[in-house]
Every structure is written in C-alpha cells, then in structure tokens.
Write a protein that holds these residues in place. Structure first.
Motif, PDB file in Angstrom:
ATOM      1  N   ARG A 116     -11.658-118.763   2.886  1.00  0.00           N
ATOM      2  CA  ARG A 116     -10.233-118.886   2.558  1.00  0.00           C
ATOM      3  C   ARG A 116      -9.656-120.177   3.137  1.00  0.00           C
ATOM      4  NH1 ARG A 116      -5.571-118.024   5.191  1.00  0.00           N
ATOM      5  NH2 ARG A 116      -6.665-117.257   7.042  1.00  0.00           N
ATOM      6  N   GLN A 272     -15.548-120.926  -4.008  1.00  0.00           N
ATOM      7  CA  GLN A 272     -14.912-119.789  -4.673  1.00  0.00           C
ATOM      8  C   GLN A 272     -15.961-118.853  -5.278  1.00  0.00           C
ATOM      9  OE1 GLN A 272     -12.222-122.068  -7.302  1.00  0.00           O
ATOM     10  NE2 GLN A 272     -10.541-120.889  -6.404  1.00  0.00           N
ATOM     11  N   SER A 273     -17.038-119.428  -5.811  1.00  0.00           N
ATOM     12  CA  SER A 273     -18.092-118.582  -6.391  1.00  0.00           C
ATOM     13  C   SER A 273     -18.746-117.722  -5.320  1.00  0.00           C
ATOM     14  CB  SER A 273     -19.138-119.445  -7.098  1.00  0.00           C
ATOM     15  OG  SER A 273     -19.910-120.189  -6.173  1.00  0.00           O
ATOM     16  N   GLU A 275     -17.112-116.578  -2.712  1.00  0.00           N
ATOM     17  CA  GLU A 275     -16.142-115.508  -2.486  1.00  0.00           C
ATOM     18  C   GLU A 275     -16.386-114.345  -3.453  1.00  0.00           C
ATOM     19  OE1 GLU A 275     -12.033-117.237  -0.709  1.00  0.00           O
ATOM     20  OE2 GLU A 275     -12.462-117.893  -2.743  1.00  0.00           O
ATOM     21  N   SER A 276     -16.599-114.680  -4.720  1.00  0.00           N
ATOM     22  CA  SER A 276     -16.886-113.630  -5.698  1.00  0.00           C
ATOM     23  C   SER A 276     -18.191-112.924  -5.379  1.00  0.00           C
ATOM     24  CB  SER A 276     -16.939-114.237  -7.107  1.00  0.00           C
ATOM     25  OG  SER A 276     -15.694-114.774  -7.476  1.00  0.00           O
ATOM     26  N   GLY A 279     -17.739-110.366  -2.772  1.00  0.00           N
ATOM     27  CA  GLY A 279     -16.835-109.294  -3.148  1.00  0.00           C
ATOM     28  C   GLY A 279     -15.417-109.412  -2.642  1.00  0.00           C
ATOM     29  N   VAL A 280     -14.951-110.647  -2.365  1.00  0.00           N
ATOM     30  CA  VAL A 280     -13.556-110.828  -1.969  1.00  0.00           C
ATOM     31  C   VAL A 280     -12.842-111.632  -3.056  1.00  0.00           C
ATOM     32  CG1 VAL A 280     -14.106-110.743   0.481  1.00  0.00           C
ATOM     33  CG2 VAL A 280     -14.023-112.963  -0.674  1.00  0.00           C
ATOM     34  N   PRO A 281     -11.520-111.459  -3.206  1.00  0.00           N
ATOM     35  CA  PRO A 281     -10.796-112.215  -4.239  1.00  0.00           C
ATOM     36  C   PRO A 281     -10.895-113.721  -3.991  1.00  0.00           C
ATOM     37  CG  PRO A 281      -9.432-110.442  -3.340  1.00  0.00           C
ATOM     38  CD  PRO A 281     -10.630-110.536  -2.460  1.00  0.00           C
ATOM     39  N   GLN A 282     -10.981-114.477  -5.065  1.00  0.00           N
ATOM     40  CA  GLN A 282     -11.039-115.928  -4.940  1.00  0.00           C
ATOM     41  C   GLN A 282      -9.701-116.473  -4.421  1.00  0.00           C
ATOM     42  OE1 GLN A 282     -12.302-117.996  -8.446  1.00  0.00           O
ATOM     43  NE2 GLN A 282     -14.404-117.247  -8.323  1.00  0.00           N
ATOM     44  N   THR A 283      -9.773-117.334  -3.426  1.00  0.00           N
ATOM     45  CA  THR A 283      -8.581-118.002  -2.921  1.00  0.00           C
ATOM     46  C   THR A 283      -8.122-119.025  -3.954  1.00  0.00           C
ATOM     47  OG1 THR A 283      -9.415-117.760  -0.659  1.00  0.00           O
ATOM     48  CG2 THR A 283      -7.628-119.353  -1.016  1.00  0.00           C
ATOM     49  N   PRO A 284      -6.853-119.002  -4.364  1.00  0.00           N
ATOM     50  CA  PRO A 284      -6.395-119.946  -5.401  1.00  0.00           C
ATOM     51  C   PRO A 284      -6.497-121.399  -4.935  1.00  0.00           C
ATOM     52  CG  PRO A 284      -4.804-118.170  -5.071  1.00  0.00           C
ATOM     53  CD  PRO A 284      -5.787-118.072  -3.955  1.00  0.00           C
TER      54      PRO A 284
END
Length: 474
Positions: A116, A272-273, A275-276, A279-284
């Motif tokens: 993040r 970000q990939s 993060e996916s 199993g956590v939401p991608q940080t914008p």
C-alpha cells in the motif's frame, strides 16, 4: 565520525521555535509553531556554510517545484518558503513523522502494508516524472507519515543536487539505494535509476535492511558499492513475501537499466498485481490527470471530479459542444427536437391533422424496422466476437546471454490495448504479467534458463509458446 551540533534556529516572523527535529548534511529541521493559523510545522533551514548565490537560485527553483508537486496526496505539503534574516533559505512544511524509517529496521511490516505504501509513493514519483522532475534521493528515510498515517515523499532534489559537487561520503546513507550507474558517475539520474531506487526502497521496507547489506559482514560504502555493481541483492528472509514480489524487485534492480521496468508506473502496476495475488484490494494509483493540470479558472467549475487515467484534450470541447447542442434543442443522440416556445401560434393554434399523424406513424414503423435490423446485426457481431478465441500466439522467442543475465525477446504477435504477456519461467516461479516483448532473467554460470510466453486477454490466456531455453557458460 562525530555528529555536528545543530545550527541556531532562525528567528522567523509569525513563528515560534520549539525544538530541533533532525539534522542532515545540508540542513537542519526544526519544530516551530505558526502563530496564525495556529499549528505546528516543520521548518527546514539550510546551513549557512553551504549557502551561496547558486544555492539560493537552486533553492528558489526547488521551492517553486515543491509548491507545484505538493498538491499530490503522497508528496509532502509545503506551506511557504523564504530566506531568514541571517540569509539562510528555509521551507515551512507539514509536520510529519519519520517513524517508518525506524520501524522497518526494528519490526517486520506486513506485506500488504508495504505494498500500500509502495503504490502511493510510486504514484508520487510517477507524477513528478510526468512533470519532468527526478527526485534523485529515494530512500526509506524520505518517506514520512502524516498525522493520519498517510505516506508522503519528501526532500525533492536539494541534497541530491548539492551532493553532485561534494564529497560522496557526506551522503553515504543514500548509497544503499543508488543505482550502479549513479554510483559510477555515469549519470546524475534517470527514470531507470529512479526505478532502481524505488525498488530498493520497497525491498528495504520488506527485508528490514537495504538490498546489499549482508548481516554479520562488513557493510562499508566500498563494500556496498561493490555489491551494487554486481546487482545481486540478498534474498528476503521472509516466508510471507511472495516469490513473484521478490522477482519484481530483483528486476527493478537489474544491472542493466534497459532490463528494469520502463517506468515507475509499470513497477507500481506489478505491485498491484501482487496485491491481488495475496488477496487484498488493489491500492488505487494516484496520477494527476493532464487535462486537470492544464485547467484554466474558467474550466474549473466543469471539472471538479478528477477521473483516473489520462484523458484526451478534446474531451472538454466535446462536452461543451454537447452542452451547447442541448441548449439549442439537440438531444444527446443527435435527434433534432423542434422548439415550440410558449405563446407561439404553431404550438397553440395549429392542430395536428390526420395526415400528419399517419406520416409520423409511417416514419415510426420504418424507424422501428431499421432499429430491429441494426440490433440484429449488432447481436450477430457480439455473438461472433464472444465466441472467438482468436488470441494471438507468441512465437520465435530469441535468447541472448549477457554476462550473468539471459535476455529473451520476441515479436509482437498483435497485442490489443488491454492485452498483456504472461511469462512463465521453467523454475516454477509465478508467471509475470507485462506489456514489454522482452524478459530478463539473472542467472549463475552453468545455469539453464527457460521460459514460455502466452497472451492474456481479459483474463483468458491464449495458446502458450514453445519453451525457449538458454545455457549460461561456466
């Protein structure tokens, strides 16, 4: 080496000195209280011994730059800049905490939290790059935390610029996060060297040390520079760090700049990939929209919401054309609506005769028939496309061994706008998603390195290429 004493805090109109916050090679940072509006601020004051006309000019340019960039949510906010009565330039900044630079050395920060922070800081670096600015001193100690725990990037350029003509040992703490081409004075900084520094910083937050520190061994500046030139970072001793993340960071610290990610944004997308993957939401990603950045005062009321991605310059004029069209009686699909202003004779006294009604009915029937035909054609096209599995296939992969790396390249088979390559190494490492038609693997003498490549289109993976291998000479 003995630490120097802090310089005397300057007397600043409208501010009251509280205490020293920290000292660096070129400046001291003090805690002040601003009288109006009442708040605590950090004031960075340059040392009198480094101040000359050139530094003053550089400082003014730096202050202007920071004022532009600090609108970014992950760049430290600068409130004002000036020169004190004793001639020292200073910056008045948002008061933030340096706890992160101490925390990563003393405890294991969760992988999701590091990702993040990395996406947010990477967004700030990418924004600076798009403004034509290199940070040139990316490292964990330059990531601060606001009172709400939001990471922000600080110290754009002043120390790095000054160090170009100074003693490199004076900025020795930056060596662990500097790219080899910077340490060898081949360049003062490039986007590729910033990719290295950013990757090394993310690595440090995960590993609790810089990439080329070896616990229990000598880690002098000379030792670190030697290891950095070999570009073989130590493995991250954590079982919860995915292998894919370690590979991404290793690629960002490749010896050859062209083997790294082409931009910080590309590296951010790879994070970000991960993060996916965990199993956590991608940080914008927070990147300034070009259209907003170029806005005039007259345009601001039309653009109070910034949408992600880069928008075309023509979109504003198109919206204006649609708005003018609506004012003149044009609907959004271009159908002309006849205006019947209140009080006009045609609107109130001209009755609709049967002939006109029949003509309208006839045109309605024709329009319905045309619409049915169009919808049928569209449905057929959609069905054809939905049933299509025509995903391009990669072929003719070439391999080239250069020193301790193997570079694989291939021709673009016809990638679409949203397509990516899925590169699968033969050693069992997770597949890597990327847009570039090349892939570099670090190897040891005697190794045999193999990969295969497929195209990923909207989550569907096409036919995989034949495996391509290369042998590294001993």
């Amino acid at each position: 080496m003995a630490r120097r004493l802090p310089s005397p805090p300057p007397t600043l109109a409208g501010f009251s000195h509280v205490h020293i916050l920290g000292s660096g090679g070129f400046a001291d940072v003090f805690l002040y209280e601003q009288n109006m509006p009442r708040r605590q601020v950090a004031v960075k004051v340059m040392l009198s011994e480094v101040v000359n006309d050139q530094v003053r000019q550089m400082f003014q340019a730096e202050a202007n730059l920071m004022a532009q960039l600090s609108a970014h949510p992950s760049i430290l906010t600068v409130y004002q800049a000036s020169v004190s009565s004793d001639g020292r330039p200073y910056l008045v900044m948002e008061l933030c905490s340096a706890a992160l630079s101490q925390r990563y050395r003393s405890e294991r920060i969760p992988v999701a939290e590091v990702l993040r922070i990395a996406v947010k800081i990477g967004s700030a670096i990418e924004t600076a790059h798009r403004a034509g600015v290199l940070h040139r001193d990316i490292k964990p100690s330059n990531i601060l935390l606001t009172a709400y725990g939001h990471p922000v990037l600080s110290d754009f350029g002043i120390a790095a610029t000054l160090s170009e003509t100074g003693d490199r040992e004076a900025v020795g703490m930056s060596i662990p996060w500097s790219a080899p081409e910077v340490l060898m004075d081949e360049t003062a900084g490039t986007i590729a060297s910033e990719v290295w520094a950013f990757g090394a910083t993310v690595y440090s937050l995960l590993a609790g040390r810089s990439p080329f520190e070896v616990p229990g061994q000598s880690n002098t500046s000379t030792d670190l520079i030697s290891r950095i030139n070999r570009a073989k970072p130590q493995p991250i001793d954590r079982s919860d760090v995915p292998a894919s993340l370690e590979r991404i960071l290793q690629r960002s610290m490749s010896r050859r700049p062209e083997s790294r990610q082409s931009s910080v944004l590309e590296l951010v997308h790879e994070l970000q990939s991960v993060e996916s993957e965990i199993g956590v939401p991608q940080t914008p990603v927070e990147i300034a929209v070009d259209e907003w950045a170029a806005a005039t005062v007259a345009d601001l009321e039309d653009r109070t919401v910034i949408r992600g991605g880069s928008s075309s310059r023509g979109s504003v004029s198109q919206r204006r054309r649609r708005r003018r069209g609506a004012d003149q009686g044009y609907s959004s699909v271009g159908t002309i609506v006849k205006e019947d202003p209140v009080g006009s004779r045609s609107a109130q006294t001209q009755p609709r005769g049967p002939g006109r009604g029949m003509r309208l009915l006839a045109w309605a029937v024709v329009g319905a028939a045309v619409l049915v035909v169009a919808l049928g054609a569209l449905a057929t096209l959609v069905l054809i496309r939905a049933g299509s599995t025509d995903i391009p296939t990669v072929s003719d992969i070439a391999a080239r061994v250069v020193d301790d790396t193997v570079e694989f390249t291939w021709n673009d088979p016809g990638l679409g706008a949203g397509d990516t390559y899925q590169v699968s190494p033969s050693d069992g490492s997770p597949a890597v998603q990327q847009r570039e038609a090349s892939f570099v693997v670090d190897a040891e003498p005697g190794d045999r390195v193999c990969i295969s490549v497929a195209v990923n289109r909207e989550g569907r993976v096409g036919e995989r290429s034949a495996e391509k291998c290369a042998d590294v000479p001993e």
